[in-house]
Design a protein around this motif. Structure first.
Motif, PDB file in Angstrom:
ATOM      1  N   LEU A  96      17.850  81.633  54.040  1.00 57.63           N
ATOM      2  CA  LEU A  96      18.443  81.241  55.203  1.00 57.63           C
ATOM      3  C   LEU A  96      19.135  82.366  54.459  1.00 57.63           C
ATOM      4  O   LEU A  96      20.801  82.213  55.492  1.00 57.63           O
ATOM      5  N   THR A  97      20.385  82.519  52.781  1.00 61.03           N
ATOM      6  CA  THR A  97      21.683  82.057  52.770  1.00 61.03           C
ATOM      7  C   THR A  97      21.494  84.078  52.868  1.00 61.03           C
ATOM      8  O   THR A  97      23.186  84.982  52.617  1.00 61.03           O
ATOM      9  N   ALA A  98      20.386  85.019  53.063  1.00 61.20           N
ATOM     10  CA  ALA A  98      20.398  86.063  52.834  1.00 61.20           C
ATOM     11  C   ALA A  98      20.427  86.963  53.825  1.00 61.20           C
ATOM     12  O   ALA A  98      20.374  88.173  54.756  1.00 61.20           O
ATOM     13  N   ALA A  99      20.299  85.983  55.256  1.00 65.53           N
ATOM     14  CA  ALA A  99      20.290  86.207  56.566  1.00 65.53           C
ATOM     15  C   ALA A  99      21.598  85.595  57.046  1.00 65.53           C
ATOM     16  O   ALA A  99      22.090  85.543  57.074  1.00 65.53           O
ATOM     17  N   ARG A 133      27.565  79.363  43.910  1.00 59.99           N
ATOM     18  CA  ARG A 133      27.882  81.270  42.643  1.00 59.99           C
ATOM     19  C   ARG A 133      28.754  80.833  42.523  1.00 59.99           C
ATOM     20  O   ARG A 133      30.204  79.651  42.313  1.00 59.99           O
ATOM     21  N   PHE A 134      29.117  81.894  41.023  1.00 64.41           N
ATOM     22  CA  PHE A 134      29.994  81.728  40.227  1.00 64.41           C
ATOM     23  C   PHE A 134      30.961  82.924  39.811  1.00 64.41           C
ATOM     24  O   PHE A 134      30.035  83.746  39.173  1.00 64.41           O
ATOM     25  N   ALA A 142      30.484  89.782  45.475  1.00 60.94           N
ATOM     26  CA  ALA A 142      29.958  89.953  46.498  1.00 60.94           C
ATOM     27  C   ALA A 142      29.800  89.126  47.736  1.00 60.94           C
ATOM     28  O   ALA A 142      30.268  89.050  47.184  1.00 60.94           O
ATOM     29  N   PRO A 143      29.030  89.638  49.061  1.00 55.70           N
ATOM     30  CA  PRO A 143      30.196  88.664  50.118  1.00 55.70           C
ATOM     31  C   PRO A 143      29.388  87.477  50.095  1.00 55.70           C
ATOM     32  O   PRO A 143      28.328  87.373  49.933  1.00 55.70           O
ATOM     33  N   ALA A 144      30.144  86.533  50.042  1.00 50.47           N
ATOM     34  CA  ALA A 144      29.407  84.988  50.183  1.00 50.47           C
ATOM     35  C   ALA A 144      28.299  85.159  51.546  1.00 50.47           C
ATOM     36  O   ALA A 144      28.674  85.533  52.662  1.00 50.47           O
TER      37      ALA A 144
END
Length: 489
Positions: A96-99, A133-134, A142-144
């Motif tokens: 989901l987070t990659a889409a 993310r850290f 990188a873009p969130a």
């Protein structure tokens, strides 16, 4: 990220993605409109999706619903175990987070053996953790992820489900605080920094109070073991005490958490090898999990009396550092011969354990520490070692671990191991030789917890992941600890 629970008709529920779990044997969910079910059937008959365990498949412009796409998640041909279900949620969250998905709708699965409340609670936690993310130290992060909201859907909306997602979110907030603290570099995260974190928490939550003992105060009180470790660094050691009064104190006393907070561990005079020494910033993983657990307890407003103590120090080879052969007197009055300065965690913990018993009279004490490499050899990265002098306490922690997927494994604490700690010059020595290293470390701590229900979690294998771009703090065992505390309420 926001979470919610809904029973609005799927045809009217707008989302960028609808997540549907499918098995090889069960029929398609009846909650889906007929046209959607037919679309999925055609997709599967064409060979694009077989519903094998762990398989993911995107179906765009699905018919019959107001979602831009379906994310089909295969569960295989048999019911999922709790751990398999959590792993599948984690894999789904990453997809989901990659889409390009901002809002997702999760169709709860009645066909699985897990209760719907459990699915919502642990699903919320795992999804929130998966988006962690850290990037604080990256000049060009990188873009969130665009994912901003996940809604769990079930035909019958239940108040318990709404409460469940709030609980899962609160646990994830605690886990992610623990991860942040673990991932911070040791030049920024040192004992006094951790004191500041505690004070900031007390500002945020009125039921939480904080007291900090300086290194000099600890020495004056008689914490000779703690001072022996802390004095080797220019960074001053700290005994950090957080007390949460979500319930009125009783004669029974509070529950106490005690965390090892070695913010960097060189090994002291018994210097570690240089390879992977950078990972010794994670040696405060026990303390990080205590902070995370306190955060979750405060977020949930649990009706419990909790005392949390963090023994924070750097273990450095300064000119004032303790030497192999030194003998120190602990706060309990017992003496310890230091044979290896790299067995420092038990030294700071033993005085912290005595302190919390003397000052707060808890009925139960749980210490958490990245204590031994031997534990990693024994259990790897999957389970933390659970030692206890009380069978009911051990079982309660193991049950909490099973309920959350943050699993532990019971270890022996037999008297036969105690002789390995015998010293010809003091009451005990701080190492027990090459055999059963995790067990003898627990035996050492047991000598300071004889009159209280006590458990020790050795999290050396579970507190962080080593190597490559996946390296980082895990936030464990915050899920186990917070579930244990919730179960006590």
């Amino acid at each position: 990220m926001d979470f919610a629970v809904s029973n609005r008709p799927l045809e009217k529920s707008k989302a960028d993605a609808l997540i549907v779990l499918l098995s090889k044997k069960s029929d398609l969910p009846e909650a889906l409109p007929d046209s959607t079910r037919e679309h999925i059937s055609q997709f599967m008959k064409a060979g694009d999706f077989s519903a094998s365990k762990g398989q993911l498949g995107w179906l765009h412009a699905p018919q019959g619903i107001n979602a831009a796409r379906l994310l089909l998640v295969g569960t295989g041909d048999s019911p999922l175990s709790d751990h398999s279900w959590l792993s599948l949620v984690q894999k789904t969250a990453k997809a989901l987070t990659a889409a390009p998905v901002k809002q997702a709708l999760w169709l709860l699965d009645d066909a699985q053996p897990q209760a719907l409340e459990w699915q919502v609670r642990e699903g919320t936690r795992v999804v929130e953790e998966s988006t962690y993310r850290f990037d604080a130290y990256r000049s060009n992060p990188a873009p969130a992820s665009k994912l901003a909201k996940l809604t769990f859907w079930h035909a019958e909306k239940d108040a318990a489900l709404a409460k469940a997602h709030k609980t899962g979110k609160a646990v994830a907030v605690g886990v992610n605080l623990a991860r942040d603290l673990g991932n911070l570099p040791p030049n920024d995260c040192f004992p006094e920094y951790l004191s500041g974190v505690a004070r900031d928490l007390a500002k945020d939550y009125e039921k939480l109070t904080v007291k900090v003992l300086s290194q000099a105060q600890a020495e004056k009180m008689g914490m000779g073991a703690f001072h022996a470790v802390a004095k080797g660094s220019e960074r001053q050691g700290q005994i950090i005490v957080m007390e949460y009064k979500g319930a009125k104190p009783t004669k029974q006393g509070p529950v106490a958490l005690v965390g090892k907070g070695i913010t960097f561990d060189t090994g002291g005079i018994s210097l570690k090898p240089g390879a992977t020494m950078d990972e010794m910033k994670y040696d405060m993983g026990g303390a990080a999990s205590v902070f995370g657990s306190v955060k979750t307890v405060c977020e949930l407003g649990l009706p419990i009396h909790l005392v949390a103590v963090v023994a924070a120090a750097e273990n450095m080879p300064d000119g004032r550092a303790a030497r192999p052969g030194d003998i120190v007197k602990t706060l309990s009055g017992q003496t310890v011969e230091i044979l290896n300065t790299d067995a420092e965690g038990r030294l700071v913990l033993c005085d912290a354990l005595t302190y919390v018993q003397q000052k707060h009279k808890p009925h139960t004490v749980i210490d958490i520490a990245t204590l031994t490499g031997a534990c990693v050899v024994a259990l790897g990265a999957h389970a933390q070692a659970v030692y206890a002098n009380d069978d009911a306490l051990s079982e309660a922690l193991l049950t909490a671990g099973k309920e959350t997927g943050d699993r532990g494994w019971p270890m022996p604490l037999w008297d036969e191991y105690q002789s390995q700690l015998d010293s010809p010059f003091a009451d005990m020595q701080n190492i027990g030789g090459p055999k059963a290293g995790s067990i003898t470390a627990a035996c050492f701590l047991s000598r300071f917890t004889k009159d209280v229900k006590w458990a020790h979690l050795d999290i050396a294998g579970t507190a962080w992941v080593s190597g490559g771009m996946s390296k980082g703090a895990t936030g464990r065992p915050v899920p186990m600890l917070t579930r244990y505390l919730m179960n006590q309420c």
